[in-house]
Design a protein around this motif. Structure first.
Motif, short mmCIF file in Angstrom:
data_model
loop_
_atom_site.label_atom_id
_atom_site.label_comp_id
_atom_site.label_asym_id
_atom_site.label_seq_id
_atom_site.Cartn_x
_atom_site.Cartn_y
_atom_site.Cartn_z
N LEU A 54 26.95 31.83 29.71
CA LEU A 54 28.02 31.20 28.93
C LEU A 54 28.63 32.18 27.93
CD1 LEU A 54 29.62 28.64 28.25
CD2 LEU A 54 27.78 28.02 26.63
N SER A 55 27.84 33.12 27.43
CA SER A 55 28.37 34.12 26.49
C SER A 55 29.39 35.03 27.17
CB SER A 55 27.23 34.95 25.88
OG SER A 55 26.66 35.82 26.84
N VAL A 56 29.39 35.06 28.50
CA VAL A 56 30.42 35.78 29.25
C VAL A 56 31.63 34.87 29.48
CG1 VAL A 56 30.98 36.94 31.42
CG2 VAL A 56 28.73 37.26 30.38
N SER A 57 31.38 33.68 29.99
CA SER A 57 32.47 32.76 30.33
C SER A 57 33.26 32.32 29.11
CB SER A 57 31.90 31.53 31.05
OG SER A 57 31.20 31.89 32.20
N ILE A 58 32.58 32.15 27.96
CA ILE A 58 33.26 31.64 26.76
C ILE A 58 34.33 32.60 26.28
CG2 ILE A 58 31.76 32.67 24.99
CD1 ILE A 58 33.04 29.04 25.06
N ILE A 107 27.63 33.40 21.09
CA ILE A 107 28.63 32.68 21.89
C ILE A 107 29.89 32.41 21.07
CG2 ILE A 107 29.11 30.46 22.98
CD1 ILE A 107 26.22 30.49 24.02
N GLY A 108 29.72 32.01 19.81
CA GLY A 108 30.87 31.78 18.95
C GLY A 108 31.68 33.03 18.71
N LEU A 109 30.99 34.14 18.49
CA LEU A 109 31.69 35.40 18.27
C LEU A 109 32.39 35.89 19.53
CD1 LEU A 109 29.04 37.22 16.05
CD2 LEU A 109 31.32 36.45 15.33
N ARG A 110 31.77 35.65 20.68
CA ARG A 110 32.42 36.04 21.94
C ARG A 110 33.70 35.21 22.17
NH1 ARG A 110 31.45 40.39 25.18
NH2 ARG A 110 31.13 39.23 27.10
N LEU A 111 33.68 33.96 21.72
CA LEU A 111 34.89 33.15 21.79
C LEU A 111 36.02 33.80 20.99
CD1 LEU A 111 36.11 30.33 22.68
CD2 LEU A 111 35.41 29.53 20.43
N LEU A 112 35.70 34.24 19.76
CA LEU A 112 36.70 34.90 18.92
C LEU A 112 37.10 36.26 19.49
CD1 LEU A 112 35.25 34.11 15.37
CD2 LEU A 112 37.23 33.05 16.50
N GLN A 113 36.13 36.97 20.04
CA GLN A 113 36.43 38.26 20.64
C GLN A 113 37.45 38.11 21.76
OE1 GLN A 113 33.19 40.21 22.76
NE2 GLN A 113 33.63 42.14 21.72
N GLY A 114 37.26 37.10 22.60
CA GLY A 114 38.22 36.85 23.67
C GLY A 114 39.58 36.45 23.14
N PHE A 115 39.60 35.66 22.06
CA PHE A 115 40.87 35.23 21.46
C PHE A 115 41.68 36.42 21.00
CE2 PHE A 115 43.63 33.94 18.05
CZ PHE A 115 44.11 32.70 18.42
N PHE A 116 41.04 37.35 20.30
CA PHE A 116 41.79 38.45 19.70
C PHE A 116 42.17 39.53 20.72
CE2 PHE A 116 39.40 36.96 15.80
CZ PHE A 116 40.51 36.35 15.24
N ASN A 117 41.27 39.87 21.64
CA ASN A 117 41.68 40.93 22.56
C ASN A 117 42.56 40.41 23.69
OD1 ASN A 117 39.96 40.04 24.65
ND2 ASN A 117 38.35 41.50 24.12
N SER A 357 42.56 32.99 32.33
CA SER A 357 41.31 33.00 31.58
C SER A 357 40.68 31.62 31.52
CB SER A 357 41.55 33.52 30.16
OG SER A 357 42.00 34.85 30.17
N GLY A 358 41.51 30.60 31.29
CA GLY A 358 40.97 29.25 31.14
C GLY A 358 40.34 28.73 32.42
N VAL A 359 41.03 28.90 33.54
CA VAL A 359 40.47 28.43 34.81
C VAL A 359 39.20 29.18 35.15
CG1 VAL A 359 40.87 28.30 37.30
CG2 VAL A 359 42.68 27.62 35.71
N ALA A 360 39.23 30.50 35.00
CA ALA A 360 38.04 31.30 35.30
C ALA A 360 36.89 30.95 34.37
CB ALA A 360 38.37 32.78 35.20
N GLY A 361 37.20 30.74 33.09
CA GLY A 361 36.16 30.39 32.14
C GLY A 361 35.57 29.02 32.38
N ALA A 362 36.38 28.10 32.89
CA ALA A 362 35.89 26.75 33.17
C ALA A 362 35.09 26.68 34.47
CB ALA A 362 37.06 25.77 33.23
N VAL A 363 35.50 27.47 35.46
CA VAL A 363 34.88 27.39 36.78
C VAL A 363 33.60 28.22 36.87
CG1 VAL A 363 35.18 28.00 39.23
CG2 VAL A 363 37.03 26.85 37.97
N SER A 364 33.60 29.43 36.32
CA SER A 364 32.47 30.35 36.54
C SER A 364 31.13 29.84 36.01
CB SER A 364 32.80 31.73 35.94
OG SER A 364 33.13 31.64 34.58
#
Length: 408
Positions: A54-58, A107-117, A357-364
Motif C-alpha cells: 500500500l505504501s507504493v500504491s498510495i 503511508i501518509g508521507l508517500r501520499l504527500l510525496q505522490g501529490f507533490f511530484n 495514477s488513480g486507476v492504477a493506485g486503486a487497482v494494484s
C-alpha cells in the motif's frame, strides 16, 4: 512553433527530450527504487506485506489528486513555477519518509510525496503539447518513454545497493537528492513554454469549467482512461513482483533487480518502435492493434501462473511480452487525447495523469488482497486489460468501420 524544437539542430530537441523524460521519470523512479526494500520495510516497521504494498500504491493516489490541482495552476501561472514548488516539496517529503517511525506515517508521507511530484508529470506532458501536436506529439512522448523506461531498469538496482550499504531509509535520502538535481536543471535549462497571452485566467469557476469541458468530451475521457488501465497492468506487476519473485521463487535482490531491468528494456524497445511507426501509421491504429495483441499474452500469463508451466522462466517470458506491448499504449492514447484540447493542455494533462495514477493506485492493491502470489498478480493484470479493451471498443469509434478517423 518555436524554432528551438523544429530546428535541424537535433541536439536541442534531444536536450528537451532528455530533460522532460527525466522529469516524467522522477515519480516512477520514486516508486521503483523502493521496491527491493519492501520486505525489509514491512519487517522493520512491524507491518504486513499488504501494507508495505500500500505504501507504493498510495503514492499513485496522491499523484492523481496532485495532478488535478497542479494542472490548472500550470495553465494559469505557466509551467515553471508549479513545477519548482512541486520539486521542492518532493524533496521535503522524501526526507521525512527517511525518518518515518511507523508504516502508517510512511503511508501518509508517500501520499504527500505522490501529490507533490505529480508536478513533474503534468509539466512534462503539458510542455510536449505546448510544442507538438498529433503524430509528432506521439513520437516525442514515445521518446520520453526511453527515459522513463530507464527507471525500472536502474532504480531497483540503485535502491538495492543503497539499502544494502546503508539501510532502506537512505533510499529516500537519495530521492531527495534527485529532486534537488532536477530543480537545478529546470531552473537553469528549462524556459517557460506557455506565453502569458495563452494562459487561462479566472478563478475556481474557470478551473471547474475547464474540467467540465473535458468531462463532457466522451472520446477524450475514454482515451484518458486507457493510460490509467495500462498503468494498472504495469503497477500490478510492480507491487506484486517483489513478493512473487523474492519470496515465492527465492530470487535475491540482485536477481530481482536484473529481472526488473530486463522487463524495463522491453518497455523501452516497444516505445522506440512506436516512435518510428507513428510516422507512417495513425496513432489510433497502433493503439488498437497493440491492445489486442497484449490481451492474447495476458491470457497466456494467467494460464502459466495457474499451471506453473515453464516455472519461473515461463512466467518471466509471458510477463516480458505483456509489459513490452505496454510501450505502445499510453503514448498514443495520451497524444490523441491532448490533441483535442490544446488550449488547456495543462488541465488536460492533469486529467490524463490523474486518471492514470488513480486507476492504477486503486487497482494494484488488489494483488495483495487476492493473495499476493503469481496468480493474483496475473489475474489483476488481465482484468485491467479487459477493462481497457472494453473502453476502447465501447466508448470510442476505434473498432468501427471507418470510425478511427474521428480520433486520428
Amino acid at each position: 512553433m518555436p524554432d528551438d524544437l523544429t530546428s535541424p539542430r537535433r541536439a536541442r530537441t534531444y536536450r528537451w527530450v532528455i530533460m522532460l523524460g527525466a522529469l516524467a521519470a522522477l515519480p516512477a523512479f520514486t516508486v521503483d527504487m523502493y521496491l527491493p526494500s519492501l520486505p525489509e520495510v514491512a519487517a522493520d516497521l512491524g507491518s504486513t506485506d499488504s501494507f508495505a504494498q500500500l505504501s507504493v500504491s498510495i503514492m499513485l493516489i496522491g499523484g492523481a489528486f496532485g495532478q488535478l490541482v497542479i494542472g490548472p495552476l500550470s495553465d494559469r501561472w505557466g509551467r515553471r513555477a508549479p513545477l519548482m514548488w512541486g520539486l521542492a516539496l518532493h524533496v521535503v517529503t522524501s526526507l521525512l519518509c527517511a525518518f518515518a517511525p511507523t508504516m502508517d506515517v510512511l503511508i501518509g508521507l508517500r501520499l504527500l510525496q505522490g501529490f507533490f511530484n505529480a508536478a513533474c508529470g503534468v509539466a512534462a506532458m503539458a510542455v510536449v503539447r505546448d510544442r507538438f501536436v498529433g503524430a509528432e506529439a506521439a513520437r516525442i512522448l514515445s521518446r520520453l518513454m526511453l527515459i522513463i523506461g530507464v527507471a525500472p531498469m536502474l532504480a531497483p538496482a540503485f535502491g538495492s545497493a543503497v539499502a544494502a550499504a546503508a539501510g532502506w531509509r537512505w533510499v529516500f535520502a537519495f530521492l531527495a537528492l534527485a529532486g534537488v538535481g532536477m530543480a537545478v536543471v529546470v531552473w537553469r535549462l528549462m524556459p517557460e513554454t506557455l506565453p502569458v497571452e495563452r494562459r487561462q485566467g479566472g478563478g475556481p469557476r474557470t478551473v471547474l469549467g475547464g474540467y467540465g469541458t473535458l468531462l463532457r468530451d466522451k472520446h477524450f475521457m475514454a482515451l484518458a482512461v486507457l493510460p490509467g488501465l495500462g498503468q494498472a497492468v504495469l503497477m500490478s506487476y510492480v507491487v506484486g513482483s517483489p513478493f512473487v519473485f523474492q519470496e515465492y521463487y527465492g530470487l535475491s535482490h540482485t536477481q530481482f533487480s536484473l529481472l526488473f531491468a530486463i522487463n524495463g528494456l522491453g518497455l523501452v524497445l516497444s516505445a522506440q518502435v512506436n516512435a518510428s511507426l507513428v510516422r507512417r501509421v495513425a496513432p489510433i491504429r497502433l493503439l488498437r492493434s497493440a491492445l489486442l495483441v497484449q490481451g492474447v499474452f495476458a491470457v497466456g500469463l494467467l494460464v502459466v501462473a495457474i499451471t506453473q508451466f515453464g516455472g519461473v522462466v515461463g512466467l518471466l517470458v509471458m510477463l516480458w511480452i505483456v509489459l513490452a506491448f505496454q510501450g505502445l499504449i499510453p503514448a498514443n492514447a495520451s497524444a490523441i487525447a491532448l490533441s483535442r484540447h490544446g488550449e488547456r493542455a495543462g488541465t488536460a494533462a492533469a486529467v490524463i495523469g490523474a486518471v492514470q495514477s488513480g486507476v492504477a493506485g486503486a487497482v494494484s492493491p488488489l494483488v495483495g488482497v487476492l493473495g499476493g502470489d503469481a496468480v493474483a498478480m496475473s489475474a489483476v493484470m488481465l482484468g485491467a486489460w479487459v477493462c481497457a479493451l472494453a473502453v476502447l471498443a465501447l466508448a470510442t469509434p476505434a473498432y468501427r468501420r471507418g470510425g478511427w478517423t474521428q480520433l486520428a
